[in-house]
Enzyme design. Structure first.
Site, PDB file in Angstrom:
ATOM      1  N   ASP A 152     -29.472 103.766 -69.722  1.00  0.00           N
ATOM      2  CA  ASP A 152     -29.258 104.131 -68.438  1.00  0.00           C
ATOM      3  C   ASP A 152     -29.198 105.587 -68.061  1.00  0.00           C
ATOM      4  OD1 ASP A 152     -28.697 103.296 -65.863  1.00  0.00           O
ATOM      5  OD2 ASP A 152     -26.714 104.090 -66.030  1.00  0.00           O
ATOM      6  N   HIS A 179     -32.661 100.431 -67.200  1.00  0.00           N
ATOM      7  CA  HIS A 179     -32.962 101.308 -66.037  1.00  0.00           C
ATOM      8  C   HIS A 179     -34.283 101.248 -65.737  1.00  0.00           C
ATOM      9  CE1 HIS A 179     -32.038 105.196 -64.069  1.00  0.00           C
ATOM     10  NE2 HIS A 179     -33.363 105.334 -64.097  1.00  0.00           N
ATOM     11  N   ASP A 305     -22.344 101.100 -60.421  1.00  0.00           N
ATOM     12  CA  ASP A 305     -23.119 102.450 -60.899  1.00  0.00           C
ATOM     13  C   ASP A 305     -22.023 103.646 -60.826  1.00  0.00           C
ATOM     14  OD1 ASP A 305     -24.816 104.311 -62.169  1.00  0.00           O
ATOM     15  OD2 ASP A 305     -26.480 103.922 -60.857  1.00  0.00           O
ATOM     16  N   HIS A 309     -19.583 113.096 -60.284  1.00  0.00           N
ATOM     17  CA  HIS A 309     -19.923 114.317 -60.454  1.00  0.00           C
ATOM     18  C   HIS A 309     -18.821 115.169 -59.600  1.00  0.00           C
ATOM     19  CE1 HIS A 309     -23.792 113.359 -62.374  1.00  0.00           C
ATOM     20  NE2 HIS A 309     -23.848 112.283 -61.597  1.00  0.00           N
TER      21      HIS A 309
HETATM   22  O1  DOR Z   1     -27.509 107.923 -59.779  1.00  0.00           O
HETATM   23  C1  DOR Z   1     -27.294 107.792 -60.943  1.00  0.00           C
HETATM   24  N1  DOR Z   1     -26.384 108.432 -61.595  1.00  0.00           N
HETATM   25  N2  DOR Z   1     -28.301 106.966 -61.645  1.00  0.00           N
HETATM   26  C2  DOR Z   1     -28.433 107.069 -63.124  1.00  0.00           C
HETATM   27  O2  DOR Z   1     -29.101 106.095 -63.536  1.00  0.00           O
HETATM   28  C3  DOR Z   1     -27.412 107.809 -63.827  1.00  0.00           C
HETATM   29  C4  DOR Z   1     -26.327 108.006 -63.170  1.00  0.00           C
HETATM   30  C5  DOR Z   1     -25.468 108.965 -63.788  1.00  0.00           C
HETATM   31  O3  DOR Z   1     -25.179 109.210 -64.731  1.00  0.00           O
HETATM   32  O4  DOR Z   1     -24.988 110.148 -62.971  1.00  0.00           O
HETATM   33 ZN    ZN Z   2     -29.649 103.791 -64.099  1.00  0.00          ZN
END
Ligand code: DOR
Ligand code: ZN
Length: 424
Positions: A152, A179, A305, A309
């Site tokens: 993923d 994914h 999900d 960040h």
């Molecule tokens: O938006 C996303 N963030 N999609 C992903 O597949 C990974 C994830 C991340 O790890 O930040």
């Molecule tokens: Zn993903």
């Protein structure tokens, strides 16, 4: 023996036992016990009248960022956010630093998780370093405790490698979580390809970047006879492919996330990087098809999900911003909106957020049967609140829902009978 805890007068919603009625739940020594007629004098009684008592919610798709990016989230902070959102268990994706592609990293995660506020089920990488070149060592990871496999964050581009991964995973009784992304189509894009991307002057990612990859996974599942789980479904085309594959008897399950049934790519307007994730927010017809698929069973699971960040990755130009939003603390209220609209029943919600993820991952939970471990969520469906920065428990604040008025909230989360979150 610990004293008896009684959740009194709540609405018990337990689809595993086809129950939806007012009932008391008795908890002792971390397990659900048979309710008696006489209440012992030393019992602790919590009146939960007007509230829903459901099996602890399970989020099968989160990013906890530990090891390696502890400034965004840790296993401790992520599971605290989970508890605040009503979750008693999460499955964490392997795109950490280092990648969870071996027993050492899996063991490290589980050691930290032992003191955390929710059960943590590590997902191991499909390929070494999630680089898509060589398979990781599944037997070793399985023995260390992974419950599934996924690269993923990145697609597995090589179809032969994915075929081998499915075969090898199934011999270790591990589920592959895909994914699904055809990166030759998506790689220059940073949002959905639509009139909005044209207007904003941003490169788009077409729906086909997802559906081509979903089709491949379905074809490989059919070829190998192995189960596959499709992560974060965002398009109507993917829904249709999954629906017809299920009709043919292909062993496929699939999840979507609250943002895909709540928002469209209109949220990107103003270059809001908190509306940037991968796959991207789509158009209204896709959103409608996702909602129908939650109703008709084509989609099995709601998973967040949860992708924390920091502002370092988000307060930058849109095309440079990191993909992902946090979701653990908003998933339940956003899903409750579907219940209020009459799209899904209360019981279906519990299936999507607890029973199905438990069954798909093959982990305990998802039901309130006498004898089960008392992982329980108490929900106040009426509670209205403004989702504010101040209330965020996660270490990161990258959510497009900040400032939204939401309704319905977990008010008590019990992990083996002990509160991990309590605002009763
Ligand atoms: O938006 C996303 N963030 N999609 C992903 O597949 C990974 C994830 C991340 O790890 O930040
Ligand atoms: Zn993903």
């Amino acid at each position: 023996m610990n004293t008896l805890l009684i959740l009194q007068n709540g609405r018990l919603i337990d689809p595993a036992n086809s129950l939806d009625r007012q009932a008391d739940v008795w908890i002792q020594d971390g397990r659900i016990v048979q309710s008696g007629s006489a209440i012992p004098a030393d019992a602790t009684i919590l009146d939960v009248k007007g509230k829903w008592v459901v099996p602890g919610l399970i989020d099968m798709h989160v990013h906890l960022r530990e090891p390696g990016e502890e400034y965004k989230e840790t296993i401790e902070s992520g599971t605290q956010a989970a508890a605040a959102g009503g979750f008693t268990a999460v499955a964490c994706m392997p795109n950490t630093f280092p990648v969870n592609d071996n027993a050492t990293v899996t063991g490290y995660i589980l050691e930290k998780a032992a003191q955390s506020s929710a059960r943590v089920y590590p997902v191991g990488a499909i390929s070494q370093g999630s680089k898509g070149v060589e398979l990781a060592e599944y037997g070793e990871m399985k023995r260390a405790g992974v419950v599934a496999l996924s690269d993923d964050g990145r697609p597995v581009a090589d179809s032969q490698l994915m075929r081998r991964a499915m075969e090898y995973a199934s011999s270790h009784h591990l589920l592959i979580i895909s994914h699904s992304e055809e990166s030759s189509l998506s790689r220059n894009g940073c949002m959905n390809e639509s009139i909005v991307s044209t207007r904003l002057g941003l490169n788009g990612i077409p729906n086909a970047a997802e559906s081509i990859a979903v089709f491949r996974e379905l074809a490989l599942a059919e070829l190998t006879g192995v189960s596959v789980h499709i992560a974060h479904v965002s398009t109507g085309d993917s829904v249709e492919l999954i629906r017809s594959a299920k009709r043919r008897g292909v062993h496929v399950t699939a999840e979507t996330s609250p943002h895909y049934f709540t928002l469209t790519d209109a949220a990107v307007d103003g270059y809001d990087t908190n509306a940037k994730m991968n796959p991207p927010l789509r158009c209204e017809p896709d959103r409608q098809k996702i909602r129908m698929a939650l109703q008709d069973g084509t989609l099995d699971v709601i998973a967040t999900d949860h992708a924390p960040h920091s502002i370092l990755q988000k307060n930058v130009e849109f095309d440079h911003a990191a993909n992902g939003i946090i979701g653990l603390e908003t998933s339940l209220p956003l899903t409750l909106a579907l219940v209020r609209e009459g799209l899904i029943s209360e019981s279906r919600m519990v299936e999507l957020m607890s029973l199905a993820p438990a069954r798909i991952l093959g982990v305990p939970g998802g039901s309130l049967t006498v004898g089960d471990v008392a992982d329980i969520t108490v929900i106040d469906p009426e509670k209205k609140f403004i989702y504010s920065r101040e209330m965020i428990v996660s270490k990161s604040e990258n959510s497009p829902f900040i400032g939204w008025q939401l309704q319905g909230k977990a008010v008590l989360t019990l992990l083996a009978g002990k509160p991990t979150y309590n605002e009763l």
